[in-house]
Write an enzyme that holds these catalytic residues in place. Structure first.
Site, PDB file in Angstrom:
ATOM      1  N   LYS A  22       0.838  -1.209   0.000  1.00  0.00           N
ATOM      2  CA  LYS A  22       0.000   0.000   0.000  1.00  0.00           C
ATOM      3  C   LYS A  22       0.873   1.260   0.000  1.00  0.00           C
ATOM      4  CE  LYS A  22      -1.645   1.534   4.076  1.00  0.00           C
ATOM      5  NZ  LYS A  22      -1.409   2.923   4.497  1.00  0.00           N
ATOM      6  N   ASN A  23       1.861   1.296   0.900  1.00  0.00           N
ATOM      7  CA  ASN A  23       2.621   2.536   1.066  1.00  0.00           C
ATOM      8  C   ASN A  23       3.649   2.767  -0.038  1.00  0.00           C
ATOM      9  OD1 ASN A  23       1.084   3.129   3.239  1.00  0.00           O
ATOM     10  ND2 ASN A  23       2.617   2.571   4.779  1.00  0.00           N
ATOM     11  N   CYS A 117      -4.612  12.874  13.431  1.00  0.00           N
ATOM     12  CA  CYS A 117      -5.351  11.634  13.164  1.00  0.00           C
ATOM     13  C   CYS A 117      -5.257  10.742  14.382  1.00  0.00           C
ATOM     14  CB  CYS A 117      -4.853  10.957  11.901  1.00  0.00           C
ATOM     15  SG  CYS A 117      -3.369   9.996  12.122  1.00  0.00           S
ATOM     16  N   ARG A 122       0.967  14.372  13.462  1.00  0.00           N
ATOM     17  CA  ARG A 122       1.463  14.165  12.101  1.00  0.00           C
ATOM     18  C   ARG A 122       1.526  15.443  11.260  1.00  0.00           C
ATOM     19  NH1 ARG A 122      -1.132   8.733   9.814  1.00  0.00           N
ATOM     20  NH2 ARG A 122       0.755   8.730   8.569  1.00  0.00           N
ATOM     21  N   ASP A 305       4.561   0.377  12.244  1.00  0.00           N
ATOM     22  CA  ASP A 305       3.373  -0.278  11.680  1.00  0.00           C
ATOM     23  C   ASP A 305       3.246  -1.740  12.093  1.00  0.00           C
ATOM     24  OD1 ASP A 305       2.691   2.076  10.467  1.00  0.00           O
ATOM     25  OD2 ASP A 305       3.417   1.524   8.475  1.00  0.00           O
ATOM     26  N   ARG A 397      -8.689  -0.518   4.472  1.00  0.00           N
ATOM     27  CA  ARG A 397      -7.834   0.538   3.903  1.00  0.00           C
ATOM     28  C   ARG A 397      -6.468  -0.025   3.538  1.00  0.00           C
ATOM     29  NH1 ARG A 397      -7.210   5.794   7.288  1.00  0.00           N
ATOM     30  NH2 ARG A 397      -5.816   6.038   5.526  1.00  0.00           N
TER      31      ARG A 397
HETATM   32  N1  EPU Z   1       6.854  14.342  11.023  1.00  0.00           N
HETATM   33  C1  EPU Z   1       7.035  15.682  11.326  1.00  0.00           C
HETATM   34  N2  EPU Z   1       6.979  16.589  10.300  1.00  0.00           N
HETATM   35  C2  EPU Z   1       6.774  16.222   9.009  1.00  0.00           C
HETATM   36  C3  EPU Z   1       6.588  14.868   8.704  1.00  0.00           C
HETATM   37  C4  EPU Z   1       6.659  13.937   9.744  1.00  0.00           C
HETATM   38  O1  EPU Z   1       7.222  16.031  12.492  1.00  0.00           O
HETATM   39  O2  EPU Z   1       6.737  17.105   8.149  1.00  0.00           O
HETATM   40  C5  EPU Z   1       6.929  13.327  12.092  1.00  0.00           C
HETATM   41  C6  EPU Z   1       5.642  12.541  12.276  1.00  0.00           C
HETATM   42  O3  EPU Z   1       4.707  13.229  13.073  1.00  0.00           O
HETATM   43  C7  EPU Z   1       6.153  11.264  12.899  1.00  0.00           C
HETATM   44  C8  EPU Z   1       7.512  11.069  12.216  1.00  0.00           C
HETATM   45  O4  EPU Z   1       7.861  12.340  11.703  1.00  0.00           O
HETATM   46  O5  EPU Z   1       6.363  11.463  14.266  1.00  0.00           O
HETATM   47  C9  EPU Z   1       7.535  10.065  11.093  1.00  0.00           C
HETATM   48  O6  EPU Z   1       6.410  10.245  10.259  1.00  0.00           O
HETATM   49  P1  EPU Z   1       6.461   9.997   8.690  1.00  0.00           P
HETATM   50  O7  EPU Z   1       6.352  11.318   8.009  1.00  0.00           O
HETATM   51  O8  EPU Z   1       7.603   9.127   8.339  1.00  0.00           O
HETATM   52  O9  EPU Z   1       5.090   9.219   8.461  1.00  0.00           O
HETATM   53  P2  EPU Z   1       4.197   9.320   7.190  1.00  0.00           P
HETATM   54  O10 EPU Z   1       5.048   9.532   6.010  1.00  0.00           O
HETATM   55  O11 EPU Z   1       3.060  10.241   7.437  1.00  0.00           O
HETATM   56  C10 EPU Z   1       4.331   6.773   6.583  1.00  0.00           C
HETATM   57  C11 EPU Z   1       3.364   5.666   6.370  1.00  0.00           C
HETATM   58  C12 EPU Z   1       2.762   5.268   7.716  1.00  0.00           C
HETATM   59  C13 EPU Z   1       3.892   4.831   8.646  1.00  0.00           C
HETATM   60  C14 EPU Z   1       4.932   5.953   8.769  1.00  0.00           C
HETATM   61  C15 EPU Z   1       6.140   5.579   9.599  1.00  0.00           C
HETATM   62  C16 EPU Z   1       2.597   6.091   4.128  1.00  0.00           C
HETATM   63  C17 EPU Z   1       1.491   6.470   3.217  1.00  0.00           C
HETATM   64  N3  EPU Z   1       2.339   6.100   5.450  1.00  0.00           N
HETATM   65  O12 EPU Z   1       3.589   7.853   7.143  1.00  0.00           O
HETATM   66  O13 EPU Z   1       1.898   4.175   7.471  1.00  0.00           O
HETATM   67  O14 EPU Z   1       3.393   4.514   9.916  1.00  0.00           O
HETATM   68  O15 EPU Z   1       5.376   6.350   7.461  1.00  0.00           O
HETATM   69  O16 EPU Z   1       6.783   4.492   9.055  1.00  0.00           O
HETATM   70  O17 EPU Z   1       3.672   5.750   3.660  1.00  0.00           O
HETATM   71  C18 EPU Z   1       0.103   2.732   7.902  1.00  0.00           C
HETATM   72  O18 EPU Z   1       0.344   2.190   6.812  1.00  0.00           O
HETATM   73  O19 EPU Z   1      -0.685   2.236   8.759  1.00  0.00           O
HETATM   74  C19 EPU Z   1       0.765   3.991   8.238  1.00  0.00           C
HETATM   75  C20 EPU Z   1       0.314   4.816   9.182  1.00  0.00           C
END
Ligand code: EPU
Length: 420
Positions: A22-23, A117, A122, A305, A397
């Protein structure tokens, strides 16, 4: 609304094929915006989040054709919209992935701010900081991020922390920028590398994906291409835990163990056997599980995850386990529901202590997010009696036909109508 009904206590045995990730599918679909051609993606999982991303692209003018269940042809030659509306972003945060490609190709994007969320705040400040460094003018107006520029230029961006979708957004923006972009402290997840492979096939010039430094040499245009999406490592990990919990013997096909080193290490520590097998691994277990401590980390560390699923393993293992969540501040929502099934878990901030060894008992439980739902399914598989999992739309999802796959392995799982 559907619910999932599980009669616990049945061993999982047999062979199952892991779906596409998915990701990885979500950023790859967004990346198709970067070219005017018709790209083909194979191994796309049939999931609610993928359908949401397709709706978002269609809204912007993309034509998406489906061939069979897992192939999508995406044509983006007639794009006319540059907006990701609140209605879609609120159902799927990954909608923010269109921001980078839209600004890069059209110099304009308007994306609803995702807001908090179920698992944490996030923010997307790192995405915005990087785009600004590349010359985009960013404004936050009426709950939307508006980004504008003529043509993005290369920049050195040091991410405050490794962010998966942030790194992906910046890579997609940089491939069409003028000059060289360096993304430092980049996320190293396999899904980032899969996006880099896709962009490379489109003609992008980039190096270093899978390491903390990604370098992108911008090009004037990209062409359409064909790509097969990597297997879903989290689905694979979830099925591994399912096999372990039921003292099962399962052959996972389309599984890349090198994407799951941290998870496999912890399973072995718990006493589970994992052996290489054709196109994947064999997971088998007999006897008691041992307690394991773990701390979630960015890749290659233990994935957040998989944290909820491992809590079920810890609840069934002999002795106490300590689970520390460092990525998301509110990712213990499954704990009260597991508690209702008999798990003994105490949470203090980001740390959970699980006193294992007890029995789990089936009851009605409520899913709060995707991975929490998966943990409830796992608990149901090894609980005594019947478990009803409500709000399964969370599961749909991100897990393709999980109930069907588990049934094919011998679990007593069915979908039923009704429930909130
Ligand atoms: N963060 C910030 N600022 C930013 C972006 C992130 O502070 O601009 C923080 C977040 O709040 C968090 C950390 O950095 O504490 C890491 O978050 P990340 O941005 O890596 O998460 P994401 O890209 O929003 C993806 C996956 C998630 C998975 C996370 C961590 C996708 C579509 N989603 O989310 O997947 O948990 O990386 O590996 O790729 C899931 O599939 O259930 C899911 C939530």
């Amino acid at each position: 609304m559907d619910r999932i009904v599980i009669e616990g206590g049945h061993r999982l045995k047999g062979e199952v094929t892991v779906s596409g990730a998915k990701n990885a599918a979500l950023p790859l679909l967004a990346a198709s915006i970067l070219t005017a051609g018709r790209s083909t993606l194979r191994g796309v999982p049939a999931l609610a989040d993928v359908r949401t991303m397709c709706r978002l692209l269609a809204l912007q003018g993309a034509a998406i054709e489906r061939e069979g269940e897992h192939t999508l042809h995406v044509s983006t030659s007639a794009m006319r919209g540059f907006e990701a509306p609140y209605e879609l972003v609120k159902t799927m945060r990954a909608s923010v992935l269109v921001l980078g490609p839209l600004v890069a190709r059209y110099g304009h994007a308007r994306v609803s701010l995702p807001g908090g969320c179920a698992i944490g705040d996030r923010p997307i400040d790192q995405h915005l900081k990087g785009l600004e460094a590349m010359g985009a003018h960013i404004a936050l107006r009426h709950g939307f991020v508006e980004a504008r520029c003529r043509r993005l230029h290369g920049a050195t961006i040091v991410c405050d922390l490794p962010t998966v979708t942030g790194t992906e957004n910046l890579m997609m923006a940089a491939v069409l920028a003028r000059g060289t972009t360096r993304i430092e402290n980049a996320a190293r997840e396999p899904e980032v590398s899969d996006l880099a492979a896709f962009l490379g096939r489109m003609g992008a010039r980039l190096a270093g994906a899978g390491t903390p430094l990604i370098t992108v040499e911008g090009v004037a245009e990209l062409h359409a291409c064909e790509h097969r999406i990597i297997p879903d490592r989290i689905e694979a990990g979830t099925l591994m835990v399912a096999a372990a919990l039921t003292r099962g013997d399962v052959h996972l096909r389309n599984c890349r163990p090198e994407h799951l080193d941290a998870v496999i290490d912890k399973l072995r520590e718990a006493g589970v056997a994992i052996d290489p097998a054709a196109d994947g691994v064999r997971v088998h277990h007999r006897g008691e599980l041992r307690a394991v401590d773990l701390t979630t980390q960015p890749f290659p560390g233990f994935p957040t995850d998989m944290q909820a699923q491992f809590m079920v393993l810890a609840a069934r293992a002999r002795g106490p386990s300590v689970v520390t969540e460092t990525i998301f501040e509110n990712r213990f929502m499954h704990v009260p529901e597991l508690g209702r099934m008999g798990a003994d878990i105490v949470v203090d901030g980001r740390v959970a202590v699980i006193r294992g060894g007890g029995r789990l008992m089936g009851t009605k439980v409520m899913a709060t997010d995707l991975r929490a739902s998966a943990s409830l399914v796992l608990a149901g598989l090894c609980a005594e009696g019947r478990t009803d999992i409500l709000r399964v739309y969370h599961l749909d999802r991100g897990y393709e036909h999980l109930d069907r796959k588990l049934r094919s392995l011998g679990a007593r799982v069915r979908r039923a109508r009704g429930g909130p």
